[in-house]
Each structure stands twice: as C-alpha cells, then as structure tokens.
Design an enzyme around this catalytic site. Structure first.
Site, short mmCIF file in Angstrom:
data_model
loop_
_atom_site.label_atom_id
_atom_site.label_comp_id
_atom_site.label_asym_id
_atom_site.label_seq_id
_atom_site.Cartn_x
_atom_site.Cartn_y
_atom_site.Cartn_z
N SER A 296 0.88 -1.19 0.00
CA SER A 296 0.00 0.00 0.00
C SER A 296 0.90 1.22 0.00
O SER A 296 2.11 1.12 0.27
CB SER A 296 -0.89 0.03 1.26
N HIS B 297 2.53 1.49 3.37
CA HIS B 297 3.68 0.60 3.55
C HIS B 297 4.87 1.08 2.71
O HIS B 297 6.02 0.96 3.12
CB HIS B 297 3.30 -0.85 3.17
N1 USQ Z 1 -8.48 -7.85 7.03
C1 USQ Z 1 -9.64 -8.62 6.99
N2 USQ Z 1 -10.76 -8.10 7.53
C2 USQ Z 1 -10.81 -6.87 8.14
C3 USQ Z 1 -9.63 -6.10 8.19
C4 USQ Z 1 -8.48 -6.62 7.63
O1 USQ Z 1 -9.65 -9.73 6.47
O2 USQ Z 1 -11.88 -6.48 8.61
C5 USQ Z 1 -7.24 -8.39 6.45
C6 USQ Z 1 -6.57 -7.46 5.44
O3 USQ Z 1 -7.08 -7.65 4.14
C7 USQ Z 1 -5.11 -7.85 5.59
C8 USQ Z 1 -4.98 -8.26 7.05
O4 USQ Z 1 -6.30 -8.50 7.52
O5 USQ Z 1 -4.84 -8.99 4.82
C9 USQ Z 1 -4.32 -7.22 7.94
O6 USQ Z 1 -5.02 -5.98 7.84
P1 USQ Z 1 -4.89 -4.89 9.01
O7 USQ Z 1 -5.76 -3.74 8.65
O8 USQ Z 1 -5.08 -5.53 10.33
O9 USQ Z 1 -3.32 -4.51 8.95
P2 USQ Z 1 -2.47 -3.63 7.92
O10 USQ Z 1 -3.30 -2.92 6.93
O11 USQ Z 1 -1.39 -4.51 7.38
O12 USQ Z 1 -1.83 -2.50 8.84
C10 USQ Z 1 -1.59 -2.64 10.23
C11 USQ Z 1 -1.31 -1.25 10.79
C12 USQ Z 1 -0.03 -0.70 10.15
C13 USQ Z 1 1.10 -1.69 10.35
C14 USQ Z 1 0.75 -3.07 9.84
C15 USQ Z 1 1.76 -4.12 10.23
O13 USQ Z 1 -2.41 -0.38 10.55
O14 USQ Z 1 0.29 0.55 10.74
O15 USQ Z 1 2.26 -1.24 9.70
O16 USQ Z 1 -0.50 -3.48 10.46
S1 USQ Z 1 1.95 -5.38 9.00
O17 USQ Z 1 0.61 -5.89 8.65
O18 USQ Z 1 2.74 -6.43 9.59
O19 USQ Z 1 2.55 -4.77 7.85
#
Ligand code: USQ
Ligand code: NAD
Length: 396
Positions: A186, A189
């Site tokens: 994203s 990221h």
């Molecule tokens: N997801 C679902 N359902 C939801 C929300 C999310 O299935 O209702 C999925 C997303 O598609 C994704 C995963 O869960 O595959 C993670 O999403 P997330 O919103 O929990 O995490 P992400 O967008 O990756 O971002 C969060 C923080 C960010 C941090 C990151 C760490 O907001 O600041 O950098 O986690 S990491 O994921 O390890 O890159």
C-alpha cells in the site's frame, strides 16, 4: 534517559510514553493531533472514550506524581520548532511514531496518497536532518512495519532487515548483505520502505545511531499504565480504515456483527500485543547501535496467524458469525509467513500470546464500550484499485 516521543498521543505512542515515564525516564511527547482530526474527517472515533491530551497528562501527574511534557509540533513542517526543542531539551533518544499509519486510509483517494507520502517522508527526513543539525548524539528508534518485506517468503524466515546474497565477482562467488528487498502492499507501507532508505543514508553519511523496529499488527488496548485511571485509557480503532484486523473482530463479536474476513482469509500476518510493543521500545532504547554502525533492524512481532484462523478463534470464544467478503485490497488471498525475531527475545522479551487469555480482556473492553460503536463505520470501503472497487460494488 531523556526520551522524546514523536506521535505520543497515538495508539502505540501514548502507552509507550506512559511506560517509559513509569520506568523512571524523563519523557516529552510531540504530537500535532492529526489523528484526532482524521477521526473527525472520517466521522469515526475511538471505541474507548479518550481524554484530551491535556487531561491525559494531568491524570498521569495526579496518579503517579510524574510529569510528561507536551509540544504541538507537526514533524515534517515545523522544522525550526523541532530543532529548537532538540537543542533546548537535549534528549538521549527520540522514538518516532509520528506517521499516518493506516493502509486503507492511504489508498482512499489521490489526496490521501499524497498526504500520506508528504506527511510520513517529511516527518522522517526532518527528524533526521534536525538530529544532524543539533550536533547531538541522539539515538533514533523508528516504528517501521513488517509490511516492508511483503508477505510471501517461499518457506524462508524473514531475516531482521538484511539478506545475505551470493553475487558473482571476477574472483568467483562472494557473499554480500543487502537491505531486504522492499515489497510494499500500500502507499502507507511504501512510505516505510522509503524511510528505510533515509535511515540507511543518514547512518552512513552522518553516523547517526538508528534502530528501525519492523512491527507486526498490534492487538489489545490497555497496558499496565493505561489501566491506572479511566482518563489514561488507550484508543481502540474499529472503523474500516484504522481498525486492525484482530481488534476489529473482537469489537464486531461484541456488537453482533458478522466477522469481516476479506476473501478466503488465507492472509498470514505477524502480530504483537500492545503491552509487548511498549516493552520492545524500551528494550530497543537500552540496546542502541554504536555510532558508525549500520541501521539496527529488529522484527517486532511475536506470532503469525492467518486471518481466517483469527476469525475462527474469536467465533469460538464468542459465538460470532463469520462472513467472507470481497477483498478490497490488492493482496494474495493465501500466503505463508515465517519471521525471525531473535533479537528482541534475546534482550528479554517474554511474549504475550493470543492464548494467554488477553483476548477475553480485549473482548471485555469491546463489550463495555459497544454502545459507543457506529456500525455504519465497520465496512472497509477503501479499495486498492478500480477492479477491486467493481468487485466490491458487484457483491454489494
Ligand atoms: N483484514 C480482513 N478483515 C478486516 C480487516 C483486515 O480480512 O476487517 C485483512 C486485510 O485484508 C489484511 C490483514 O487483515 O490482509 C491485515 O489488515 P490490518 O488492517 O489488520 O493490517 P495492515 O493494513 O497490514 O496495517 C496494520 C497497521 C499498520 C502496520 C501493519 C503491520 O495499521 O500501521 O504497519 O499493520 S503489518 O501488517 O505487519 O505490515
Ligand atoms: P496512530 O495514528 O494512533 O498514532 C500516530 C500519532 O502520530 C497520532 O497521534 C498522530 O496525531 C501523530 N502524528 C502523525 N503525523 C504527525 C506529524 N507529522 N507530526 C506530529 N505528529 C504526527 O498510529 P499508531 O497505531 O500509534 O502507530 C504508530 C506508529 O507505529 C506508526 O508509524 C505505524 O506505522 C507503526 N505501527 C503501527 C502498528 C499498529 O498495528 N497500530 C503496527 C506496526 C507499526
């Protein structure tokens, strides 16, 4: 130590500032409160009722007798104020949380992409440039993300920042260490991968001491210190832009909303509890790199889970229904993930795991404040591209 916490009013920064203050460090917070303004923009606030920064700091003084300073500075814009603060207060360390951190928010529109790039890259460059201009030997610890690596590793464990590669030279094959190839999913990221290059440059050019903590998804709400008084409560994001997956599922279970799994839910991600986040930052500050050393990278995560496993776990605990929705993101539906985290464990991190019963405590927080939830803010409406938007519209 004297520690400046940039972004110290946020979800990770606030409990970190309290933890460091409780451990006897002198702490000052810098925050421009942009996150609170984004709550207004989205019409979606924290599930927990968070006090103003002034009330939070007063409460901390009343409860513990300790004082935390505060400066409303936009890091990346108010350069002179930031530099003046460094020179006047002379911190030993700066912890940098001050960035726009939601991937869906960064992908909402061109305006949100531009804001995220502008805010995050200028914040990081300004703190680095200000440390150099101050002439002080300050250790900078930055909160990065596991997402800089991408999430597909073909069976290999993701190393802590650097990859050993074999290259062909005139004298035969030789080993070299390179920064792990960036593979952001994203715009948010992507800014973290650019931060990593800024750190690499300043560590080499100016011999700055820098630690980059590649953190997984944080779950939980409260820490030992935020539990001390209701005015110290941490924020709990549940909306489709800022809510992260596990906290969202716990909140959704509390309000009887089917758990929003994107696609088949085979996405594997790294996780860490908020109590471990604050402990890891403290451990990183007590083990700084030497001057002239390359950027010290640590993977700040404790366990990996697939999204559908989390949904099943929460459903098992609470009886919630699980829904599989079209994925608004451009990402693999299934991936394996294995991560090295030996450095923080070696410094004494004793991880809190999902099995430790804390899940129920977070579910309890979600139930307590369920009445404050606006269910219309739960759906993830930020789509990564037109194709994903069309699929979501078709399903709706
Ligand atoms: N997801 C679902 N359902 C939801 C929300 C999310 O299935 O209702 C999925 C997303 O598609 C994704 C995963 O869960 O595959 C993670 O999403 P997330 O919103 O929990 O995490 P992400 O967008 O990756 O971002 C969060 C923080 C960010 C941090 C990151 C760490 O907001 O600041 O950098 O986690 S990491 O994921 O390890 O890159
Ligand atoms: P948050 O949005 O709750 O907190 C960030 C804070 O920084 C907010 O209080 C905001 O007002 C402030 N801020 C933003 N830009 C600023 C600027 N230019 N000048 C001054 N203040 C500014 O986010 P968070 O969840 O606490 O995340 C903090 C850091 O940790 C982020 O850099 C994020 O990338 C990283 N991180 C978070 C998670 C997570 O799951 N929450 C996971 C991995 C990494």
């Amino acid at each position: 130590m004297r520690i400046l916490v940039l972004g110290g009013d946020g979800f990770c920064g606030w409990p970190t500032a309290l933890h460091l203050s409780a451990r006897g460090h002198e702490v000052t917070v810098v925050d421009n409160q942009s996150r609170r303004r984004i709550d207004e923009e989205l019409g979606a606030g924290s599930l927990t009722p968070i006090a103003t920064i002034e009330d939070r700091l007063d409460a901390w003084r009343e409860v513990t007798g300790r004082t935390i300073g505060f400066h409303d500075i936009t890091v990346g814009k108010d350069y002179d104020a930031l530099l003046a603060l460094l020179k006047a207060w002379s911190p030993d360390a700066v912890v940098h949380f001050a960035e726009q951190r939601a991937a869906p928010y960064s992908m909402k529109s061109a305006r949100h992409k531009r804001y995220t790039v502008d805010n995050n890259l200028n914040a990081t460059n300004d703190i680095l440039a200000a440390i150099v201009e101050s002439g002080l030997d300050i250790h900078l610890a930055h909160l990065g993300t596991m997402g800089v690596y991408g999430y597909g590793t073909a069976g290999m464990s993701i190393p802590e920042g650097y990859l050993t590669v074999k290259v062909e030279t005139p004298d035969g094959w030789a080993e070299r260490e390179i920064l792990y190839p960036a593979n952001p999913g994203s715009i948010y990221h992507l800014t973290k991968t650019q931060d990593a290059l800024l750190f690499q440059f300043y560590a080499r050019n100016d011999r700055l001491r820098i630690t980059d903590l590649h953190q997984g998804i944080v779950w939980g709400t409260q820490t030992r210190e935020t539990r001390l008084d209701p005015r110290l409560v941490n924020r709990f994001d549940y909306d489709g832009d800022y809510g992260t997956v596990l906290n969202r599922f716990l909140m959704q279970a509390a309000v009887g909303y089917p758990l929003t799994v994107h696609g088949p839910g085979g996405q594997t991600r790294a996780f860490i509890n908020i109590q471990d986040t604050v402990r890891c930052v403290e451990l990183a500050l007590s083990h700084p790199p030497e001057r002239g050393e390359r950027v010290k990278v640590m993977n700040q995560m404790t366990e990996c889970w697939q999204v559908r496993q989390l949904a099943q776990m929460v459903a098992g605990l609470t009886g919630a229904e699980v829904a599989h929705l079209p994925n608004p993101r451009q990402e693999a539906d299934e991936n394996e993930l294995c991560v090295e985290n030996r450095r923080l464990l070696g410094y004494g991190l004793d991880p809190i795991t999902l099995e430790d019963g804390l899940l129920m405590e977070v579910a309890e927080i979600a139930r307590t404040y369920a009445g404050r939830a606006d269910l219309s803010k739960i759906p993830c409406v930020s789509c990564w591209n037109a194709e994903r938007a069309a699929a979501a519209a078709g399903a709706g």
